[in-house]
Design a protein around this motif. Structure first.
Motif, short mmCIF file in Angstrom:
data_model
loop_
_atom_site.label_atom_id
_atom_site.label_comp_id
_atom_site.label_asym_id
_atom_site.label_seq_id
_atom_site.Cartn_x
_atom_site.Cartn_y
_atom_site.Cartn_z
N SER A 191 -32.42 -26.24 -45.61
CA SER A 191 -31.68 -27.46 -45.28
C SER A 191 -32.58 -28.41 -44.52
CB SER A 191 -30.44 -27.10 -44.45
OG SER A 191 -29.64 -28.25 -44.27
N GLU A 192 -32.91 -29.55 -45.14
CA GLU A 192 -33.89 -30.45 -44.55
C GLU A 192 -33.30 -31.35 -43.47
OE1 GLU A 192 -33.00 -31.01 -47.85
OE2 GLU A 192 -34.52 -29.98 -49.03
N GLN A 193 -32.03 -31.78 -43.64
CA GLN A 193 -31.38 -32.71 -42.72
C GLN A 193 -32.19 -34.00 -42.60
OE1 GLN A 193 -29.83 -30.68 -39.05
NE2 GLN A 193 -30.70 -28.85 -39.99
N LEU A 194 -32.64 -34.51 -43.75
CA LEU A 194 -33.48 -35.71 -43.76
C LEU A 194 -32.88 -36.85 -44.57
CD1 LEU A 194 -37.09 -34.22 -44.09
CD2 LEU A 194 -36.04 -35.28 -42.07
N ALA A 195 -31.60 -36.77 -44.92
CA ALA A 195 -30.94 -37.91 -45.55
C ALA A 195 -30.56 -38.92 -44.47
CB ALA A 195 -29.70 -37.45 -46.31
N ASP A 196 -30.15 -40.11 -44.88
CA ASP A 196 -29.67 -41.05 -43.86
C ASP A 196 -28.22 -40.73 -43.52
OD1 ASP A 196 -27.97 -42.25 -45.75
OD2 ASP A 196 -29.26 -44.00 -46.05
N ARG A 197 -27.62 -41.52 -42.64
CA ARG A 197 -26.28 -41.19 -42.14
C ARG A 197 -25.22 -41.29 -43.23
NH1 ARG A 197 -23.32 -45.95 -39.99
NH2 ARG A 197 -22.24 -44.48 -38.66
N TYR A 198 -25.56 -41.93 -44.35
CA TYR A 198 -24.60 -42.07 -45.45
C TYR A 198 -24.84 -41.06 -46.57
CZ TYR A 198 -23.84 -46.47 -43.02
OH TYR A 198 -23.58 -47.42 -42.06
N GLY A 199 -25.87 -40.23 -46.42
CA GLY A 199 -26.14 -39.21 -47.42
C GLY A 199 -27.18 -39.58 -48.45
N SER A 200 -27.85 -40.71 -48.28
CA SER A 200 -28.87 -41.12 -49.24
C SER A 200 -30.20 -40.46 -48.91
CB SER A 200 -29.06 -42.64 -49.18
OG SER A 200 -30.14 -43.05 -50.02
N PRO A 201 -30.93 -39.97 -49.92
CA PRO A 201 -32.28 -39.46 -49.67
C PRO A 201 -33.16 -40.55 -49.06
CG PRO A 201 -31.54 -38.88 -51.88
CD PRO A 201 -30.54 -39.85 -51.33
N THR A 202 -34.10 -40.13 -48.23
CA THR A 202 -34.97 -41.05 -47.51
C THR A 202 -36.41 -40.91 -47.98
OG1 THR A 202 -35.34 -39.38 -45.82
CG2 THR A 202 -33.51 -40.93 -45.44
N ARG A 203 -37.24 -41.83 -47.50
CA ARG A 203 -38.67 -41.74 -47.78
C ARG A 203 -39.24 -40.43 -47.25
NH1 ARG A 203 -42.67 -42.82 -51.15
NH2 ARG A 203 -44.64 -43.28 -50.14
N GLU A 204 -38.71 -39.94 -46.13
CA GLU A 204 -39.18 -38.67 -45.58
C GLU A 204 -38.98 -37.53 -46.58
OE1 GLU A 204 -38.69 -38.28 -40.88
OE2 GLU A 204 -36.86 -38.98 -41.85
N LEU A 205 -37.82 -37.51 -47.24
CA LEU A 205 -37.58 -36.45 -48.24
C LEU A 205 -38.57 -36.56 -49.40
CD1 LEU A 205 -33.71 -36.00 -48.60
CD2 LEU A 205 -35.40 -34.22 -48.16
N GLU A 206 -38.83 -37.77 -49.86
CA GLU A 206 -39.81 -37.95 -50.94
C GLU A 206 -41.18 -37.40 -50.52
OE1 GLU A 206 -40.08 -42.03 -52.22
OE2 GLU A 206 -37.99 -42.34 -51.63
N GLN A 207 -41.61 -37.76 -49.32
CA GLN A 207 -42.94 -37.36 -48.86
C GLN A 207 -43.03 -35.85 -48.64
OE1 GLN A 207 -43.03 -40.10 -45.52
NE2 GLN A 207 -44.44 -41.46 -46.59
N LEU A 208 -41.95 -35.26 -48.16
CA LEU A 208 -41.91 -33.81 -47.95
C LEU A 208 -42.06 -33.08 -49.28
CD1 LEU A 208 -41.43 -31.33 -46.12
CD2 LEU A 208 -38.97 -31.69 -46.45
N TYR A 209 -41.31 -33.52 -50.28
CA TYR A 209 -41.36 -32.83 -51.58
C TYR A 209 -42.66 -33.13 -52.33
CZ TYR A 209 -36.98 -30.47 -51.19
OH TYR A 209 -36.00 -29.60 -50.79
N ALA A 210 -43.22 -34.30 -52.10
CA ALA A 210 -44.52 -34.59 -52.68
C ALA A 210 -45.58 -33.65 -52.09
CB ALA A 210 -44.91 -36.04 -52.41
N ALA A 211 -45.48 -33.37 -50.80
CA ALA A 211 -46.43 -32.45 -50.16
C ALA A 211 -46.30 -31.04 -50.73
CB ALA A 211 -46.21 -32.43 -48.65
N TRP A 212 -45.08 -30.58 -50.94
CA TRP A 212 -44.87 -29.24 -51.50
C TRP A 212 -45.32 -29.17 -52.96
CZ3 TRP A 212 -39.43 -28.97 -48.93
CH2 TRP A 212 -39.55 -28.41 -47.65
N ALA A 213 -45.05 -30.23 -53.72
CA ALA A 213 -45.49 -30.25 -55.12
C ALA A 213 -47.01 -30.30 -55.20
CB ALA A 213 -44.86 -31.44 -55.84
N ARG A 214 -47.61 -31.13 -54.38
CA ARG A 214 -49.07 -31.23 -54.33
C ARG A 214 -49.68 -29.90 -53.90
NH1 ARG A 214 -48.96 -35.63 -51.67
NH2 ARG A 214 -49.13 -34.71 -49.61
N GLY A 215 -48.92 -29.13 -53.13
CA GLY A 215 -49.38 -27.84 -52.63
C GLY A 215 -49.32 -26.72 -53.64
N GLY A 216 -48.90 -27.00 -54.89
CA GLY A 216 -49.04 -26.03 -55.96
C GLY A 216 -47.82 -25.27 -56.39
#
Length: 416
Positions: free
Chosen positions: A35-60
């Motif tokens: 559970s990341e708890q990184l959406a905004d207060r309305y439930g929309s994904p944020t830039r932080e979520l994009e960057q986090l998943y990009a790091a994991w994807a880049r990590g193989g």
């Protein structure tokens, strides 16, 4: 204990896996949901979520499974959960999926409803199979409302709606969360589900809601997108959902045509998934390995095992011997976003840092979740994960943020 010697520690983990629906996963290492708890207060994904998943994807990682995306904005697991009920934030969800696809990584959206464990104090009277409280401080003061027939059909519809929106946003499929003591897991549990109607009273009736959700989700996403289910091997509670009953549910899910079963275990009252299981369980190299071994003898359904796996040689042997098809890891990704590359090169996983604890398992589980959420924010910002300090410093680091998130969280509709 599995033997740890192999001729090649990584070949089996590097192989691609084609799921029955046709979706291909590039290797056998998966980041399981946290559970990341990184959406905004309305439930929309944020830039932080994009960057986090990009790091994991880049990590193989070959497969990324998101943390909770809620099917009902009136009931959250934690504040700042992502919520997907309409196309209002579909553009933000597309960017989230694109972050994984940029590195040829498959991404599944985990869709969930918390049921009786919806976060306090946002939900004063949550929905549940039956009016049975959770035996934990705070939650035991709140009696959930037993769902009506209309409530049940409404939630089936909501799971299907969220799933359809997920694939519209570009996700490769969804994972229906039926583990860890959330709503679908509660229906499976003889402790939480004391109904005597068509939705409880026997193992077949207790699994009915899960199977109807799976059918509705498959109808919503079509045959060429991945449909996964996360299922407890057991709840690890006396009188609760047992391993034998879980095996029967797994076979029923195979009959429904799911593409991937993720094996986990435990719930809020007995958090085995976080390592707080019986000593004989955590002494093994994988918490739920015995269940996976038994399931292999009964089904050809693609399987993913999550919980306790750290030794790359054992991971390789488990895949080589077809006990499971994918190795799932969660907490290690919070401290080393490129751990998949490390494992695929044959290097062992580093020991996890010690998270402060007080010795009371349910509270310690919350500390674990909060500690790892803090690491997600660091990874998303491009920083290296690090210790937060001792118990007091950890509470100070996590407490005010959680309180602020709760105070400013927006709920859709009226809170129950």
């Amino acid at each position: 204990m599995l033997p740890t010697e192999t001729k090649d520690n990584t070949d089996s983990l590097k192989r691609a896996l084609r799921l029955p629906c046709g979706v291909t996963i590039s290797n056998r290492i998966a980041k399981s949901a946290m559970s990341e708890q990184l959406a905004d207060r309305y439930g929309s994904p944020t830039r932080e979520l994009e960057q986090l998943y990009a790091a994991w994807a880049r990590g193989g990682a070959g497969l990324l499974v998101t943390g909770n995306v809620m099917v009902d904005g009136r009931a959250l697991v934690e504040p700042r959960n992502a919520i997907l009920e309409s196309d209002r934030f579909l553009g933000a969800y597309r960017l989230w999926a694109d972050a994984a696809h940029a590195y040829n990584t498959t991404i599944l959206m985990q869709i969930n409803h918390p049921g009786r464990v919806a976060v306090l104090p946002l939900t004063s009277r949550p929905l549940a199979p039956s009016a049975v409280t959770v035996k934990l401080p705070g939650l035991n003061l709140r009696v959930p409302r037993a769902m009506t027939e209309a409530d049940i059909h409404d939630q089936v519809r909501r799971f299907a709606t969220t799933a359809a929106l997920a694939v519209k946003a570009g996700f490769d499929g969804v994972q229906v969360h039926a583990a860890h003591g959330y709503l679908l897991s509660q229906f499976l549990s003889p402790i939480a589900n004391t109904r005597t109607d068509g939705w409880g009273g026997s193992p077949e009736k207790r699994r009915r809601l899960l199977l109807e959700v799976v059918r509705a989700v498959r109808g919503a996403i079509g045959p060429d997108r991945a449909l996964s289910v996360k299922l407890n091997a057991a709840d690890f509670q006396r009188g609760g959902f047992s391993q034998e009953e879980s095996l029967d549910v797994a076979l029923a899910l195979e009959h429904e045509g799911i593409d991937l079963l993720e094996i986990s275990g435990g719930n809020y009252e007995s958090p085995a998934q976080l390592g707080f299981a019986a000593p004989e369980q955590i002494a093994r190299d994988a918490y739920f390995l015995a269940y996976a071994e038994e399931l292999r003898r009964r089904t050809k359904l693609p399987r993913m095992l999550t919980g306790g796996l750290r030794d790359v040689r054992i991971m390789s042997r488990i895949v080589d011997t077809n006990i499971v098809d994918i190795i799932g890891m969660a907490r290690p990704f919070a401290v080393q976003p490129d751990i998949a590359k490390q494992l695929l090169s044959g290097e062992p996983a580093a020991a996890l840092p010690r998270v402060p604890a007080i010795g009371y398992k349910p509270i310690d589980a919350y500390l674990q979740l909060g500690w790892h959420s803090a690491q997600f924010r660091r990874i998303a910002a491009g920083h290296t994960p690090r210790s937060l300090g001792g118990f007091c410093r950890t509470v100070v680091a996590l407490g005010p943020r959680m309180a602020m998130n709760i105070a400013t969280q927006s709920l859709s509709g009226e809170a129950r």
